[in-house]
Scaffold this motif. Structure first.
Motif, mmCIF file in Angstrom:
data_model
loop_
_atom_site.group_PDB
_atom_site.id
_atom_site.type_symbol
_atom_site.label_atom_id
_atom_site.label_comp_id
_atom_site.label_asym_id
_atom_site.label_seq_id
_atom_site.Cartn_x
_atom_site.Cartn_y
_atom_site.Cartn_z
ATOM 1 N N PRO A 73 9.826 34.167 -82.179
ATOM 2 C CA PRO A 73 10.022 34.710 -80.829
ATOM 3 C C PRO A 73 10.072 33.609 -79.770
ATOM 4 C CG PRO A 73 7.961 35.507 -81.805
ATOM 5 C CD PRO A 73 8.526 34.519 -82.757
ATOM 6 N N ASN A 74 10.809 33.858 -78.682
ATOM 7 C CA ASN A 74 10.950 32.812 -77.669
ATOM 8 C C ASN A 74 9.770 32.775 -76.710
ATOM 9 O OD1 ASN A 74 11.469 34.975 -75.952
ATOM 10 N ND2 ASN A 74 13.630 34.541 -75.690
ATOM 11 N N ASP A 90 5.929 29.910 -72.990
ATOM 12 C CA ASP A 90 7.186 29.711 -73.704
ATOM 13 C C ASP A 90 6.911 29.076 -75.056
ATOM 14 O OD1 ASP A 90 9.736 29.333 -74.449
ATOM 15 O OD2 ASP A 90 10.381 28.357 -72.577
ATOM 16 N N ASN A 91 7.231 29.801 -76.122
ATOM 17 C CA ASN A 91 7.016 29.310 -77.490
ATOM 18 C C ASN A 91 7.905 28.103 -77.801
ATOM 19 O OD1 ASN A 91 5.692 29.592 -79.974
ATOM 20 N ND2 ASN A 91 7.246 30.939 -80.822
ATOM 21 N N ASP A 92 8.978 27.954 -77.034
ATOM 22 C CA ASP A 92 9.915 26.850 -77.274
ATOM 23 C C ASP A 92 9.297 25.477 -77.009
ATOM 24 O OD1 ASP A 92 11.960 28.213 -78.260
ATOM 25 O OD2 ASP A 92 13.276 28.079 -76.499
ATOM 26 N N VAL A 93 8.186 25.435 -76.254
ATOM 27 C CA VAL A 93 7.582 24.123 -75.979
ATOM 28 C C VAL A 93 7.093 23.468 -77.275
ATOM 29 C CG1 VAL A 93 6.920 24.594 -73.582
ATOM 30 C CG2 VAL A 93 5.280 25.076 -75.428
ATOM 31 N N ILE A 94 6.866 24.283 -78.319
ATOM 32 C CA ILE A 94 6.466 23.693 -79.617
ATOM 33 C C ILE A 94 7.557 23.943 -80.657
ATOM 34 C CG2 ILE A 94 3.966 23.631 -79.254
ATOM 35 C CD1 ILE A 94 3.865 26.310 -80.888
ATOM 36 N N LYS A 95 8.813 23.863 -80.210
ATOM 37 C CA LYS A 95 9.905 24.264 -81.119
ATOM 38 C C LYS A 95 10.026 23.373 -82.350
ATOM 39 C CE LYS A 95 13.883 22.258 -78.683
ATOM 40 N NZ LYS A 95 13.713 22.251 -77.243
ATOM 41 N N ASN A 96 9.480 22.156 -82.303
ATOM 42 C CA ASN A 96 9.528 21.296 -83.488
ATOM 43 C C ASN A 96 8.317 21.457 -84.398
ATOM 44 O OD1 ASN A 96 11.992 20.214 -82.702
ATOM 45 N ND2 ASN A 96 10.966 18.766 -81.321
ATOM 46 N N ASN A 97 7.427 22.362 -84.034
ATOM 47 C CA ASN A 97 6.227 22.569 -84.850
ATOM 48 C C ASN A 97 6.506 23.665 -85.885
ATOM 49 O OD1 ASN A 97 3.657 23.500 -85.786
ATOM 50 N ND2 ASN A 97 2.733 22.433 -84.056
ATOM 51 N N PRO A 98 6.395 23.344 -87.182
ATOM 52 C CA PRO A 98 6.725 24.347 -88.211
ATOM 53 C C PRO A 98 5.792 25.550 -88.207
ATOM 54 C CG PRO A 98 5.750 22.382 -89.212
ATOM 55 C CD PRO A 98 5.965 22.067 -87.767
ATOM 56 N N VAL A 101 4.582 30.548 -83.842
ATOM 57 C CA VAL A 101 4.479 31.994 -84.110
ATOM 58 C C VAL A 101 5.698 32.520 -84.868
ATOM 59 C CG1 VAL A 101 4.326 34.284 -83.040
ATOM 60 C CG2 VAL A 101 3.146 32.346 -81.994
ATOM 61 N N ALA A 102 5.443 33.344 -85.876
ATOM 62 C CA ALA A 102 6.525 33.989 -86.629
ATOM 63 C C ALA A 102 6.414 35.497 -86.451
ATOM 64 C CB ALA A 102 6.415 33.639 -88.106
ATOM 65 N N CYS A 103 7.571 36.165 -86.502
ATOM 66 C CA CYS A 103 7.590 37.625 -86.342
ATOM 67 C C CYS A 103 8.311 38.268 -87.528
ATOM 68 C CB CYS A 103 8.294 37.981 -85.034
ATOM 69 S SG CYS A 103 8.363 39.757 -84.746
ATOM 70 N N LEU A 104 7.635 39.190 -88.180
ATOM 71 C CA LEU A 104 8.225 39.968 -89.290
ATOM 72 C C LEU A 104 7.345 41.198 -89.504
ATOM 73 C CD1 LEU A 104 10.368 39.999 -91.656
ATOM 74 C CD2 LEU A 104 8.564 39.030 -93.078
ATOM 75 N N PRO A 105 7.932 42.414 -89.493
ATOM 76 C CA PRO A 105 7.099 43.603 -89.722
ATOM 77 C C PRO A 105 6.338 43.518 -91.053
ATOM 78 C CG PRO A 105 9.219 44.242 -88.837
ATOM 79 C CD PRO A 105 9.320 42.771 -89.144
ATOM 80 N N LEU A 106 5.111 44.030 -91.024
ATOM 81 C CA LEU A 106 4.175 43.866 -92.140
ATOM 82 C C LEU A 106 4.722 44.373 -93.477
ATOM 83 C CD1 LEU A 106 1.254 43.009 -92.773
ATOM 84 C CD2 LEU A 106 0.538 45.318 -92.272
ATOM 85 N N TYR A 203 14.359 41.470 -70.601
ATOM 86 C CA TYR A 203 13.030 41.315 -71.193
ATOM 87 C C TYR A 203 12.983 40.110 -72.124
ATOM 88 C CZ TYR A 203 10.268 45.286 -69.582
ATOM 89 O OH TYR A 203 9.509 46.135 -68.830
ATOM 90 N N GLU A 204 11.825 39.452 -72.155
ATOM 91 C CA GLU A 204 11.594 38.366 -73.111
ATOM 92 C C GLU A 204 11.283 38.985 -74.475
ATOM 93 O OE1 GLU A 204 12.211 35.472 -72.185
ATOM 94 O OE2 GLU A 204 11.969 35.476 -70.013
ATOM 95 N N ASP A 205 11.058 38.140 -75.492
ATOM 96 C CA ASP A 205 10.771 38.683 -76.824
ATOM 97 C C ASP A 205 9.426 39.420 -76.888
ATOM 98 O OD1 ASP A 205 13.163 37.948 -77.900
ATOM 99 O OD2 ASP A 205 12.432 36.140 -78.891
ATOM 100 N N ALA A 206 8.467 39.029 -76.046
ATOM 101 C CA ALA A 206 7.178 39.756 -76.006
ATOM 102 C C ALA A 206 6.775 39.959 -74.549
ATOM 103 C CB ALA A 206 6.095 38.987 -76.745
#
Ligand SMILES: Cc1cc2nc3c(=O)[nH]c(=O)nc-3n(C[C@H](O)[C@H](O)[C@H](O)COP(=O)(O)OP(=O)(O)OC[C@H]3O[C@@H](n4cnc5c(N)ncnc54)[C@H](O)[C@@H]3O)c2cc1C
Length: 408
Positions: A73-74, A90-98, A101-106, A203-206
């Motif tokens: 998510p952004n 903004d999650n993009d500030v750590i865009k090079n960090n593996p 946050v990841a998003c996937l329904p359980l 809207y943003e992703d969250a």
């Protein structure tokens, strides 16, 4: 280094149990998962996994599949009910960090985990095996299990309860009604919905919407445009009453005030939510992890994130015992550390996340009102500080290998 060929039983093949099974069996440890259900649980629950959980998904070798099926998510932001943007991270500030946050329904996460576990020769899963009781002595632990072929007793060196909020393992160890904490007066309705209005209104992703009555969260949860809308309702409503109120709630809450023909509702699930922590996460040869050990409300995605971090740490402890690098006392460290992480971080942060949404959005950014949103305002102007904030939740991690008494 002498190996102790221990056998582990994991009760519960939910996400926590499956991940623990993968982490243990990949080291060659013999592990049997037993689950009372006939197959994976498909209820709409977790969707977002924080950096310390993604770190464990990488360690288990499943993160690549999770990210291929899901997405990163952004941005996460807070808004007024009329959509006015307040502040965000903004999650993009750590865009090079593996580990970002990841998003996937359980339900999709569960299928990926089950597929990876099935590849491990030292792991097995037994569905339709419901634990009804337990016992232990100096040499082993056992569970009484009801199976389609009759009642059996299954033994192991250690047994881990990953059997969810109503954990039979926890209830047998601590008592049926002994799960200290509280149940929120409000209930949560979690819905999955397709509604183009979120994108149309920028809207943003969250998005967390702050309002005393119509507080809610709206997050994109799949690449094909499904959103999770989770909102608060008073505690007294029945399931039918909540269902009848849903169109009114969406018309009041969602951008563009849509009528039912303007969106497609894919899921509707009311939940009672709790903040609870088991008295102990280790009792002799029994361990508890994830929802079996602790519960929190879903805002901020700390429930399974915390559970996954439990499981990663527990796998290191059990591997230490199996490989002769640690004694059983390392499991007491697990109990102390994981309970403290819940008390010091998961419980207060998740509680504040929910309470913040119920406040008055017109005054919440005033100085002294909300320390966290004040930090978000600062992060919007200071990228280095934003990076620190985005990874702050990594404090949930703990390296149990530092307690190995002899190292390979
Ligand atoms: C609406 C909602 C949204 C959420 N969103 C997030 C989020 O975005 N991020 C996040 O991190 N968390 C979130 N959570 C929390 C998350 O869903 C849970 O923490 C997670 O599902 C717990 O996983 P678990 O493996 O511990 O338990 P469960 O998923 O409950 O699995 C327990 C398993 O044990 C089995 N079992 C139970 N009793 C027995 C028995 N007696 N014998 C044998 N087997 C048994 C069950 O059949 C089940 O398969 C959310 C929760 C809700 C309700």
């Amino acid at each position: 280094m002498a190996q102790t060929p221990i056998k582990i039983i994991v009760v519960g093949a939910g996400p926590a149990g499956l991940l623990l099974g993968i982490l243990l069996s990949k080291q060659g440890i013999s592990v049997t998962l037993i689950d009372g259900a006939d197959g994976l649980d498909n209820r709409p629950r977790a969707t977002h996994y924080g950096p310390p959980a993604v770190h464990e998904l990488h360690r288990a070798g499943v993160a690549e599949d999770v990210l291929a099926a899901g997405f990163t998510p952004n941005k996460m932001c807070w808004r007024k009910l009329d959509g006015t943007y307040l502040t965000g991270l903004d999650n993009d500030v750590i865009k090079n960090n593996p580990d970002r946050v990841a998003c996937l329904p359980l339900d999709q996460l569960g299928h990926i985990l089950a597929k990876h576990l099935a590849r491990q020769p030292t792991a097995e899963v037994k569905w339709a095996h419901k634990v009804t009781g337990l016992g232990q002595d100096d040499g082993k632990a056992w569970v009484a299990v009801s199976t389609p072929a009759g009642d059996v007793r299954m033994e192991a060196d250690y047994i881990v309860g990953c059997d969810g909020a109503n954990s039979q393992i926890r209830r047998s160890l601590h008592g049926d009604l002994n799960f200290p904490g509280k149940t929120w007066e409000q209930q949560i309705v979690a819905t999955n919905v397709y509604y183009p209005g979120f994108d149309a209104h920028g809207y943003e992703d969250a998005n967390f919407i702050i309002h005393p009555e119509h507080w809610h969260m709206a997050s994109r949860i799949t690449k094909d445009g499904m959103w999770r809308v989770s909102y608060g309702e008073k505690g007294g409503f029945t399931h039918d009453e909540l269902r009848a109120r849903q169109p009114m709630k969406f018309a009041k809450m969602l951008p563009g005030n849509p009528q039912p023909e303007e969106y497609k509702l894919a899921n509707f699930s009311p939940y009672r939510v709790h903040q609870r922590l088991a008295e102990k996460m280790r009792v002799g040869r029994f361990l508890l992890a994830a929802d079996a050990a602790h519960l929190c409300n879903p805002f901020g995605g700390l429930g399974l994130t915390g559970g996954i971090v439990d499981v990663g740490g527990l796998s290191d402890c059990l591997y230490g015992i199996w490989s002769g690098q640690a004694g059983p006392e390392i499991l007491d460290v697990y109990d102390t550390v994981r309970r403290a992480k819940y008390t010091d971080m998961i419980d207060p942060i998740s509680s504040e996340n929910l309470e913040r949404m119920t406040h008055d959005a017109d005054t919440i950014l005033e100085p002294g009102r909300d320390a966290f949103l004040t930090l978000c305002l600062r992060a919007e102007k200071d990228v280095e500080f934003a990076k620190t904030m985005a990874l702050g939740i990594n404090e949930l991690q703990y390296d149990f290998t530092q307690h190995y008494t002899s190292k390979k």
